[in-house]
Design a protein around this motif. Structure first.
Motif, PDB file in Angstrom:
ATOM      1  N   GLY A 635       0.810  -1.214   0.000  1.00 47.26           N
ATOM      2  CA  GLY A 635       0.000   0.000   0.000  1.00 47.26           C
ATOM      3  C   GLY A 635       0.843   1.263   0.000  1.00 47.26           C
ATOM      4  O   GLY A 635       2.018   1.278  -0.381  1.00 47.26           O
ATOM      5  N   LEU A 636       0.232   2.354   0.461  1.00 43.40           N
ATOM      6  CA  LEU A 636       0.872   3.669   0.431  1.00 43.40           C
ATOM      7  C   LEU A 636       1.793   3.912   1.614  1.00 43.40           C
ATOM      8  O   LEU A 636       2.421   4.964   1.705  1.00 43.40           O
ATOM      9  CB  LEU A 636      -0.210   4.761   0.385  1.00 43.40           C
ATOM     10  CG  LEU A 636      -1.137   4.717  -0.841  1.00 43.40           C
ATOM     11  CD1 LEU A 636      -2.179   5.821  -0.736  1.00 43.40           C
ATOM     12  CD2 LEU A 636      -0.332   4.850  -2.130  1.00 43.40           C
ATOM     13  N   GLY A 637       1.868   2.971   2.530  1.00 48.10           N
ATOM     14  CA  GLY A 637       2.740   3.161   3.685  1.00 48.10           C
ATOM     15  C   GLY A 637       2.109   4.070   4.733  1.00 48.10           C
ATOM     16  O   GLY A 637       0.978   4.548   4.586  1.00 48.10           O
ATOM     17  N   ILE A 638       2.838   4.313   5.793  1.00 49.89           N
ATOM     18  CA  ILE A 638       2.336   5.099   6.933  1.00 49.89           C
ATOM     19  C   ILE A 638       3.277   6.274   7.160  1.00 49.89           C
ATOM     20  O   ILE A 638       4.505   6.100   7.210  1.00 49.89           O
ATOM     21  CB  ILE A 638       2.251   4.229   8.195  1.00 49.89           C
ATOM     22  CG1 ILE A 638       1.278   3.070   7.948  1.00 49.89           C
ATOM     23  CG2 ILE A 638       1.814   5.051   9.404  1.00 49.89           C
ATOM     24  CD1 ILE A 638       1.256   2.035   9.042  1.00 49.89           C
ATOM     25  N   PRO A 639       2.764   7.502   7.281  1.00 44.82           N
ATOM     26  CA  PRO A 639       3.631   8.680   7.493  1.00 44.82           C
ATOM     27  C   PRO A 639       4.498   8.515   8.745  1.00 44.82           C
ATOM     28  O   PRO A 639       4.077   7.919   9.738  1.00 44.82           O
ATOM     29  CB  PRO A 639       2.627   9.827   7.659  1.00 44.82           C
ATOM     30  CG  PRO A 639       1.390   9.358   6.984  1.00 44.82           C
ATOM     31  CD  PRO A 639       1.344   7.874   7.188  1.00 44.82           C
ATOM     32  N   TYR A 640       5.709   9.072   8.679  1.00 40.49           N
ATOM     33  CA  TYR A 640       6.645   8.946   9.804  1.00 40.49           C
ATOM     34  C   TYR A 640       6.064   9.541  11.084  1.00 40.49           C
ATOM     35  O   TYR A 640       6.233   8.996  12.173  1.00 40.49           O
ATOM     36  CB  TYR A 640       7.971   9.641   9.464  1.00 40.49           C
ATOM     37  CG  TYR A 640       8.788   8.913   8.436  1.00 40.49           C
ATOM     38  CD1 TYR A 640       9.221   7.605   8.654  1.00 40.49           C
ATOM     39  CD2 TYR A 640       9.140   9.526   7.236  1.00 40.49           C
ATOM     40  CE1 TYR A 640       9.972   6.928   7.706  1.00 40.49           C
ATOM     41  CE2 TYR A 640       9.895   8.859   6.283  1.00 40.49           C
ATOM     42  CZ  TYR A 640      10.305   7.561   6.516  1.00 40.49           C
ATOM     43  OH  TYR A 640      11.049   6.888   5.574  1.00 40.49           O
ATOM     44  N   GLU A 641       5.374  10.685  10.954  1.00 40.52           N
ATOM     45  CA  GLU A 641       4.868  11.346  12.154  1.00 40.52           C
ATOM     46  C   GLU A 641       3.761  10.555  12.831  1.00 40.52           C
ATOM     47  O   GLU A 641       3.423  10.803  13.993  1.00 40.52           O
ATOM     48  CB  GLU A 641       4.362  12.752  11.803  1.00 40.52           C
ATOM     49  CG  GLU A 641       3.195  12.788  10.829  1.00 40.52           C
ATOM     50  CD  GLU A 641       3.636  12.822   9.369  1.00 40.52           C
ATOM     51  OE1 GLU A 641       2.785  13.089   8.506  1.00 40.52           O
ATOM     52  OE2 GLU A 641       4.846  12.573   9.100  1.00 40.52           O
ATOM     53  N   LEU A 642       3.187   9.571  12.136  1.00 36.44           N
ATOM     54  CA  LEU A 642       2.110   8.773  12.708  1.00 36.44           C
ATOM     55  C   LEU A 642       2.619   7.453  13.281  1.00 36.44           C
ATOM     56  O   LEU A 642       1.948   6.836  14.117  1.00 36.44           O
ATOM     57  CB  LEU A 642       1.048   8.516  11.628  1.00 36.44           C
ATOM     58  CG  LEU A 642      -0.285   7.890  12.069  1.00 36.44           C
ATOM     59  CD1 LEU A 642      -1.005   8.801  13.034  1.00 36.44           C
ATOM     60  CD2 LEU A 642      -1.157   7.599  10.860  1.00 36.44           C
TER      61      LEU A 642
END
Length: 700
Positions: A635-642
């Motif tokens: 998928g699109l991955g997960i943002p670093y800040e999250l």
């Protein structure tokens, strides 16, 4: 007659050698030599010429006899009989000087001249020059005597120069030693500069001086200290622009400067006048005759300049520039050290203020298990007596003994941490301990230097008693509210089912979607309530694990069978990859299956069409007692800040379709209930991988 003349020459040579051998000063050697030769030989004119500092001119150093050469006589090396004798290192004799077109006359009365080089091995130290008012005055025996005298004078002169250099070297060492003691005697910059300037003046024979320094912040030069300056010069330097001073010129020059006599200026003084006219003019008006200076160099960086003055002209020796350079380097080192000490002292004061004002308890322990830092808050939280100063330097064992009477829980925890560190386990650790009805949150952090070498461990203690009490109250309230919500939600769900069953075909078509929305929303709310209750049970330890030996392959196949319709609908590939002979795992099958259902369901939800979701498992090679299970998607991955917040309650992403924020929390609680861990690896745009560990069945 021959024997008589030979004996006379030997007597003269012996007397001269005995006389010059009793002197160790080069100037005294040449003067007594000329005086003795004049007295014993009766030659009309005798002179000894030595090269000047430039090595291009021969100057009269001592002269005697009836035709004494003028003291101001200067002969270029290589010119005239004297210059050629020096340059070619051989004796020259002119029976009649009037017949030599290149002759350089000292006195017009001279008719014959004998020039003998003062040779010492391959070196020529000067020239012994003998003149007569008579032509053809010197016979071969006179030449032989002159060469013997020149050899004796050269020997004495060479020894005197060597002794002078040794004495000067020792004097320079004494100067540097005295300055070094002065510089290292204090770590206060202003006091160090003042004392060093005074010591330099006394050691080098000057009357007054100044030290200029470069400000480390704005890089501007300023007058740091002065000593013994004439009042008018002191006043002018205080108000003058330091960038136009002699110190600024020396700093830019990066080389020592010596002006013997301002009334007989060297050639470069005109250039100096052009560059810093005001600085030189003020020095001259104050009656200064001699001034010297050296830059304060530290690793090719100039920190300022040292300038020394006297009202009397002084002669520069050959080693003066190197001595000045060494003095400047020593002073620069002192400036660096005092500034560094001040910076360290300031940082220490600021750090001490932060430590003392911190609401957290701070305890720094060295690798030798000595207490380096401890604040009053740490003593208060651990119920220790005494003051922070009294505990500094104590052994950790003393701390453990004292904690046995005040905080037994802390003794066990601290002992475990020390044992872990000694075994090489360095990562940050944290936990909680109970100290007399107080809950303390502790954090153990490694402390390293700039080269990543371990210096010790920092233990941070925070009183979280009130926070835990409020958290428990909040959790109890939440649990009560959620528990009370389940009964009405169950009733609503049952009522909706009965309503749909009772109405049957009577229900109007346009109301059917509304009924479906009500049913799905009720089931969603009921699932959310059950998740919150399950998480609460896991947190409180009220959900006992029903462990069993389980085949991970069978569990994964069951999850895939359940999730496959969703994958097909989303046009995704759902697959798994397991190695042969994977050992059984010792887990609660229901909890682990829910974990996998959650992770696979989320992966399917956030993977676009054409993507891949894969489950894999491998035996952990580190110990062979754990299996690593991973759920990977494209998928699109997960943002670093999250990523750091993803396992916290009610944390959701910004993607459409994000859930309640409790699914991953449940996964974390369920895995940690098994004593294992779960983590995430993801780069935004390149998918995500959730990995958790499970214990294997240990055979007896």
């Amino acid at each position: 007659e021959v024997q008589h003349q030979f004996a006379k020459r030997q007597t003269i040579l012996y007397e001269v050698l005995r006389t010059v051998g009793g002197h160790t000063n080069p100037e005294a050697v040449v003067h007594v030599a000329v005086e003795k030769i004049t007295h014993l030989t009766g030659w009309h004119a005798i002179g000894i010429l030595l090269p000047d500092q430039t090595g291009e001119i021969l100057r009269i150093e001592a002269a005697g006899g009836e035709l004494t050469p003028p003291s101001a006589l200067m002969i270029p090396i290589g010119q005239g009989i004297v210059g050629r004798a020096f340059a070619e290192a051989r004796t020259y004799y002119l029976p009649d000087v009037q017949e030599d077109p290149n002759y350089i006359a000292g006195r017009t009365e001279t008719r014959s001249e004998l020039a003998v080089p003062l040779r010492r091995g391959p070196r020529v130290l000067g020239v012994l020059n003998i003149e007569s008012r008579d032509p053809q005055a010197f016979v071969p025996a006179d030449r032989q005597l002159a060469e013997s005298l020149a050899e004796a004078i050269a020997l004495a002169l060479d020894m005197a120069h060597s002794l002078t250099e040794i004495r000067q070297y020792a004097a320079n060492l004494n100067v540097l030693y005295a300055l070094n003691r002065t510089i290292n005697n204090t770590l206060r910059l202003e006091e160090m500069l003042s004392r060093t300037l005074y010591s330099a003046l006394n050691s080098l024979g000057f009357e007054s001086g100044v030290i200029y320094l470069t400000d480390p912040l704005d890089r501007h030069l300023y007058l740091a200290t002065s000593w013994g300056l004439p009042a008018e010069l002191e006043a002018e330097l205080q108000v003058a622009d330091a960038e136009q001073s002699l110190g600024a010129y020396i700093q830019r020059r990066h080389q020592p400067l010596w002006i013997d006599d301002l009334q007989n200026p060297p050639p470069f003084l005109q250039k100096l006048h052009e560059q810093i006219p005001a600085g030189i003019a003020s020095i001259e008006r104050a009656g200064i005759r001699c001034c010297v200076g050296t830059p304060l160099l530290q690793q090719a960086n100039s920190l300022g300049a040292l300038c020394l003055f006297t009202r009397q002209p002084l002669h520069v020796s050959a080693d003066t520039p190197s001595l000045l350079m060494a003095v400047g380097q020593q002073l620069a080192t002192g400036v660096i050290n005092t500034r560094l000490f001040r910076a360290i002292a300031d940082e220490r004061s600021r750090l001490q203020a932060l430590i003392e004002s911190s609401r957290d308890g701070l305890l720094l322990i060295s690798m030798e298990r000595r207490i380096l830092v401890i604040n009053a808050q740490a003593l208060e939280l651990l119920r220790l007596s005494g003051t922070p100063e009294g505990w500094i330097g104590s052994n950790v064992l003393d701390l453990l003994l004292a904690l046995r009477h005040t905080a037994r829980g802390a003794v066990y925890t601290l002992s475990q941490e020390l044992r872990r560190i000694l075994q090489g386990d360095e990562p940050v650790a944290e936990g909680e301990i109970e100290v007399r009805s107080r809950t303390l949150r502790w954090l153990d952090i490694p402390v390293k230097d700039g080269e990543q070498a371990a210096l010790g461990r920092l233990l941070v203690l925070r009183d979280v008693t009130e926070a835990r009490f409020l958290e428990k109250m909040r959790e109890d309230l939440t649990h009560t509210m959620v528990h009370d919500l389940r009964n009405p939600l169950t009733g609503i769900s049952g009522a909706l089912k009965l309503l749909r069953k009772g109405l049957g075909d009577v229900l109007k078509p346009e109301l059917t979607p509304i009924m479906s929305i009500a049913e799905s929303s009720t089931q969603r709310m009921l699932g959310l309530v059950n998740s919150i209750l399950d998480i609460s049970k896991l947190e409180s330890g009220q959900m006992p694990l029903q462990r069993e030996a389980l085949s991970l392959q069978a569990l994964i196949e069951s999850v895939i069978a359940t999730q496959l319709p969703l994958a097909v609908t989303g046009r995704l590939m759902l697959d798994y990859e397991l190695p042969d002979a994977l050992p059984l795992v010792w887990v609660d099958a229901t909890l682990v299956e829910r974990v996998l259902q959650n992770l696979v369901g989320k992966a399917i939800k956030f993977t676009p069409e054409g993507g891949v979701v894969q489950i894999s498992a491998v035996l952990d090679a580190a110990d062979g007692e754990h299996v690593r299970v991973s759920v990977n998607d494209t998928g699109l991955g997960i943002p670093y800040e999250l990523q750091d917040k993803l396992f916290q309650k009610f944390t959701t992403g910004l993607q459409q379709g994000s859930g309640s924020g409790l699914g991953l929390v449940f996964c974390k609680m369920a895995i940690e209930a098994h004593g294992e861990r779960i983590w995430l690896e993801s780069q935004p745009g390149n998918g995500a991988t959730f990995t958790f560990t499970l214990p294997t069945v240990v055979s007896d």
